[in-house]
Design an enzyme around this catalytic site. Structure first.
Site, PDB file in Angstrom:
ATOM      1  N   GLN A 234      10.633   2.734   7.382  1.00  0.00           N
ATOM      2  CA  GLN A 234      10.165   1.656   6.515  1.00  0.00           C
ATOM      3  C   GLN A 234      11.325   0.691   6.246  1.00  0.00           C
ATOM      4  OE1 GLN A 234       7.426   3.350   3.211  1.00  0.00           O
ATOM      5  NE2 GLN A 234       8.772   5.027   3.767  1.00  0.00           N
TER       6      GLN A 234
ATOM      7  N   HIS B 201       8.121  -1.985   8.988  1.00  0.00           N
ATOM      8  CA  HIS B 201       8.182  -3.091   8.034  1.00  0.00           C
ATOM      9  C   HIS B 201       9.108  -4.206   8.510  1.00  0.00           C
ATOM     10  CE1 HIS B 201       6.698  -0.288   4.615  1.00  0.00           C
ATOM     11  NE2 HIS B 201       5.713  -0.748   5.364  1.00  0.00           N
TER      12      HIS B 201
HETATM   13  C1  BV8 Z   1      -0.949  -3.574   4.122  1.00  0.00           C
HETATM   14  C2  BV8 Z   1       9.758  -4.704   3.678  1.00  0.00           C
HETATM   15  C3  BV8 Z   1      -3.054  -4.055   5.182  1.00  0.00           C
HETATM   16  C4  BV8 Z   1      10.210  -5.801   2.798  1.00  0.00           C
HETATM   17  C5  BV8 Z   1       8.220  -3.414   2.323  1.00  0.00           C
HETATM   18  C6  BV8 Z   1      -3.720   1.456   0.508  1.00  0.00           C
HETATM   19  C7  BV8 Z   1      -3.776   1.301   1.895  1.00  0.00           C
HETATM   20  C8  BV8 Z   1      -3.167   0.211   2.496  1.00  0.00           C
HETATM   21  C9  BV8 Z   1      -2.499  -0.748   1.731  1.00  0.00           C
HETATM   22  C10 BV8 Z   1      -2.436  -0.600   0.367  1.00  0.00           C
HETATM   23  C11 BV8 Z   1      -3.050   0.499  -0.243  1.00  0.00           C
HETATM   24  N1  BV8 Z   1      -2.840   0.379  -1.571  1.00  0.00           N
HETATM   25  C12 BV8 Z   1      -2.112  -0.751  -1.814  1.00  0.00           C
HETATM   26  C13 BV8 Z   1      -1.861  -1.383  -0.675  1.00  0.00           C
HETATM   27  C14 BV8 Z   1      -1.124  -2.652  -0.541  1.00  0.00           C
HETATM   28  C15 BV8 Z   1       0.390  -2.484  -0.409  1.00  0.00           C
HETATM   29  C16 BV8 Z   1       0.967  -1.384  -1.217  1.00  0.00           C
HETATM   30  O1  BV8 Z   1       1.173  -0.276  -0.715  1.00  0.00           O
HETATM   31  N2  BV8 Z   1       1.261  -1.660  -2.475  1.00  0.00           N
HETATM   32  C17 BV8 Z   1       1.870  -0.651  -3.321  1.00  0.00           C
HETATM   33  C18 BV8 Z   1       2.995  -1.267  -4.129  1.00  0.00           C
HETATM   34  C19 BV8 Z   1       0.775  -0.040  -4.162  1.00  0.00           C
HETATM   35  N3  BV8 Z   1       0.736  -2.304   0.983  1.00  0.00           N
HETATM   36  C20 BV8 Z   1       0.897  -3.388   1.771  1.00  0.00           C
HETATM   37  O2  BV8 Z   1       0.722  -4.521   1.409  1.00  0.00           O
HETATM   38  C21 BV8 Z   1       1.259  -3.096   3.226  1.00  0.00           C
HETATM   39  N4  BV8 Z   1       0.369  -3.812   4.096  1.00  0.00           N
HETATM   40  O3  BV8 Z   1      -1.470  -2.830   3.340  1.00  0.00           O
HETATM   41  O4  BV8 Z   1      -1.650  -4.272   5.107  1.00  0.00           O
HETATM   42  C22 BV8 Z   1      -3.396  -2.685   5.678  1.00  0.00           C
HETATM   43  C23 BV8 Z   1      -4.473  -2.007   5.109  1.00  0.00           C
HETATM   44  C24 BV8 Z   1      -4.782  -0.762   5.566  1.00  0.00           C
HETATM   45  C25 BV8 Z   1      -4.068  -0.150   6.590  1.00  0.00           C
HETATM   46  C26 BV8 Z   1      -3.018  -0.838   7.139  1.00  0.00           C
HETATM   47  C27 BV8 Z   1      -2.670  -2.099   6.683  1.00  0.00           C
HETATM   48  C28 BV8 Z   1       2.646  -3.628   3.552  1.00  0.00           C
HETATM   49  C29 BV8 Z   1       3.688  -2.948   2.723  1.00  0.00           C
HETATM   50  C30 BV8 Z   1       5.087  -3.316   3.235  1.00  0.00           C
HETATM   51  C31 BV8 Z   1       5.877  -4.039   2.164  1.00  0.00           C
HETATM   52  N5  BV8 Z   1       7.246  -4.202   2.629  1.00  0.00           N
HETATM   53  N6  BV8 Z   1       9.444  -3.564   2.834  1.00  0.00           N
HETATM   54  C32 BV8 Z   1      11.572  -5.518   2.255  1.00  0.00           C
HETATM   55  O5  BV8 Z   1      12.216  -4.517   2.640  1.00  0.00           O
HETATM   56  O6  BV8 Z   1      12.012  -6.370   1.462  1.00  0.00           O
HETATM   57  S1  BV8 Z   1       7.946  -2.106   1.248  1.00  0.00           S
HETATM   58  C33 BV8 Z   1       9.415  -1.419   0.704  1.00  0.00           C
HETATM   59  O7  BV8 Z   1       9.095  -0.433  -0.297  1.00  0.00           O
HETATM   60  C34 BV8 Z   1      10.085  -0.582   1.740  1.00  0.00           C
HETATM   61  O8  BV8 Z   1      10.033  -1.113   3.017  1.00  0.00           O
HETATM   62  C35 BV8 Z   1       9.399   0.753   1.685  1.00  0.00           C
HETATM   63  O9  BV8 Z   1       8.391   0.835   2.627  1.00  0.00           O
HETATM   64  C36 BV8 Z   1       8.699   0.718   0.403  1.00  0.00           C
HETATM   65  C37 BV8 Z   1       8.947   1.996  -0.355  1.00  0.00           C
HETATM   66  O10 BV8 Z   1      10.271   2.083  -0.551  1.00  0.00           O
HETATM   67  P1  BV8 Z   1      11.046   3.453  -0.194  1.00  0.00           P
HETATM   68  O11 BV8 Z   1      11.602   3.280   1.157  1.00  0.00           O
HETATM   69  O12 BV8 Z   1      10.203   4.650  -0.429  1.00  0.00           O
HETATM   70  O13 BV8 Z   1      12.175   3.313  -1.259  1.00  0.00           O
HETATM   71  P2  BV8 Z   1      12.054   3.566  -2.831  1.00  0.00           P
HETATM   72  O14 BV8 Z   1      13.176   2.855  -3.467  1.00  0.00           O
HETATM   73  O15 BV8 Z   1      10.651   3.326  -3.291  1.00  0.00           O
HETATM   74  O16 BV8 Z   1      12.309   5.135  -2.929  1.00  0.00           O
HETATM   75  C38 BV8 Z   1      13.570   5.640  -2.529  1.00  0.00           C
HETATM   76  C39 BV8 Z   1      13.404   7.124  -2.354  1.00  0.00           C
HETATM   77  O17 BV8 Z   1      14.623   7.646  -1.842  1.00  0.00           O
HETATM   78  C40 BV8 Z   1      13.126   7.864  -3.650  1.00  0.00           C
HETATM   79  O18 BV8 Z   1      12.130   8.846  -3.417  1.00  0.00           O
HETATM   80  C41 BV8 Z   1      14.464   8.533  -3.995  1.00  0.00           C
HETATM   81  O19 BV8 Z   1      14.293   9.783  -4.637  1.00  0.00           O
HETATM   82  C42 BV8 Z   1      15.035   8.751  -2.611  1.00  0.00           C
HETATM   83  N7  BV8 Z   1      16.508   8.782  -2.572  1.00  0.00           N
HETATM   84  C43 BV8 Z   1      17.379   7.992  -3.255  1.00  0.00           C
HETATM   85  N8  BV8 Z   1      18.649   8.326  -2.906  1.00  0.00           N
HETATM   86  C44 BV8 Z   1      18.560   9.335  -1.985  1.00  0.00           C
HETATM   87  C45 BV8 Z   1      17.199   9.616  -1.769  1.00  0.00           C
HETATM   88  N9  BV8 Z   1      16.791  10.573  -0.915  1.00  0.00           N
HETATM   89  C46 BV8 Z   1      17.747  11.271  -0.245  1.00  0.00           C
HETATM   90  N10 BV8 Z   1      19.070  11.040  -0.403  1.00  0.00           N
HETATM   91  C47 BV8 Z   1      19.512  10.096  -1.253  1.00  0.00           C
HETATM   92  N11 BV8 Z   1      20.827   9.885  -1.394  1.00  0.00           N
END
Ligand code: BV8
Length: 253
Positions: free
Chosen positions: A106, A124
């Protein structure tokens, strides 16, 4: 695909059967120890910005300068980050598993590639790539996009980050789905499970009979969906798991 049998050789809790085909999904957590901020942890990327202001097509239409500066700043920061032992471990895994491993990330940084991974799907998009809003051509970023460099193909100065924003279709979903349905083991590394459709991959793999493993610093929104969970920093738990996977595969050959 039959679910793993109790007697199958395994690692820790991981049970491998037959082919040992792996899909690994990574999120921002795998790059955290390289100094690349995650999104949702304290001090994360979203702390300084509202998603709606920098990571949607509407935000880009409304205020392209803010969006271009946000991604130019991240691209600049990633250039000074290095792949960490977790990235290097996945490259070692690919050296052994070859086409039996697919890394789906991602993340939009290039740390997997700089760590030696070759088979990576950036669902992504990528910080180092731009897309022309005039002709649609994708190209490598050669200058900060805020400077409005010309599109190498059509010459228009209308480049945007080649990144998938909220509301946009992720890349590679067909190939990802195919790999999820065929894999024996699905591993999610460093992702909060907050964003779809990536957050649903574990369910697709599990429904197809795969053993599922979560490697994360702490519990995530999707931890309850996994067969096996290992908590700890990616630079510790990922090399450990990779060493066990390689040992298991070697023992079977
Ligand atoms: C879409 C690029 C249509 C930009 C990003 C249900 C089905 C389908 C879609 C949706 C749905 N419900 C809602 C949606 C819409 C939406 C969505 O999901 N919204 C959320 C907020 C509810 N999704 C979309 O719009 C997607 N497109 O749906 O198209 C479709 C429909 C059906 C089927 C297919 C398509 C597009 C989403 C993409 C958005 N772009 N990134 C950029 O980078 O600026 S998202 C961005 O946040 C990231 O790319 C990543 O994917 C996402 C989550 O982030 P994480 O990588 O998980 O990072 P986060 O900070 O959240 O967590 C960090 C983790 O690491 C934690 O767990 C932590 O504990 C851990 N960690 C921290 N340190 C460590 C560690 N682990 C190990 N070691 C460490 N040291």
């Amino acid at each position: 695909m039959p679910p793993p049998e109790a007697g199958d050789a395994g690692i820790g809790g991981t049970r491998f059967n037959g082919g040992m085909r792996l899909v690994v999904l990574t999120g921002a957590g795998i790059s955290a120890e390289s100094g690349v901020p995650t999104f949702r942890d304290a001090g994360g990327l979203w702390d300084g910005h509202r998603v709606e202001d920098v990571a949607t097509p509407e935000a880009f239409a409304r205020d392209p300068e803010t969006v271009l500066r946000f991604y130019d700043a991240r691209r600049h920061a990633v250039a000074f980050a290095d792949p960490n032992p977790a990235h290097l471990a996945l490259a070692r895994l690919e050296a052994v598993f070859g086409e039996d491993l697919l890394v789906v990330t991602q993340n939009i940084d290039d740390l997997h590639e700089r760590g030696g991974s070759r088979r990576v799907v950036h669902m992504h998009g990528e910080l180092l790539r731009a897309r022309c809003t005039a002709c649609g051509a994708a190209s490598s970023v050669t200058a900060p996009l805020i400077e409005r460099p010309p599109c190498p193909r059509c010459g228009e100065r209308m480049l945007r980050p080649d990144v998938v924003w909220f509301g946009e279709m992720p890349y590679g979903l067909e190939a990802i789905d195919e790999a999820l349905l065929a894999c024996d083991v699905f591993v999610a590394i460093g992702t909060s499970g907050a964003v779809h459709p990536a957050a649903g991959f574990v369910m697709t793999a599990a429904a197809a009979g795969a053993h599922t493993v979560e490697l994360n610093l702490a519990a995530s929104e999707i931890t309850p969906l996994f067969d096996e969970v290992r908590h700890g920093p990616a630079t510790i738990v990922v090399p450990q798991w990779v060493d066990e996977a390689i040992a298991t595969r070697s023992a079977r050959e």
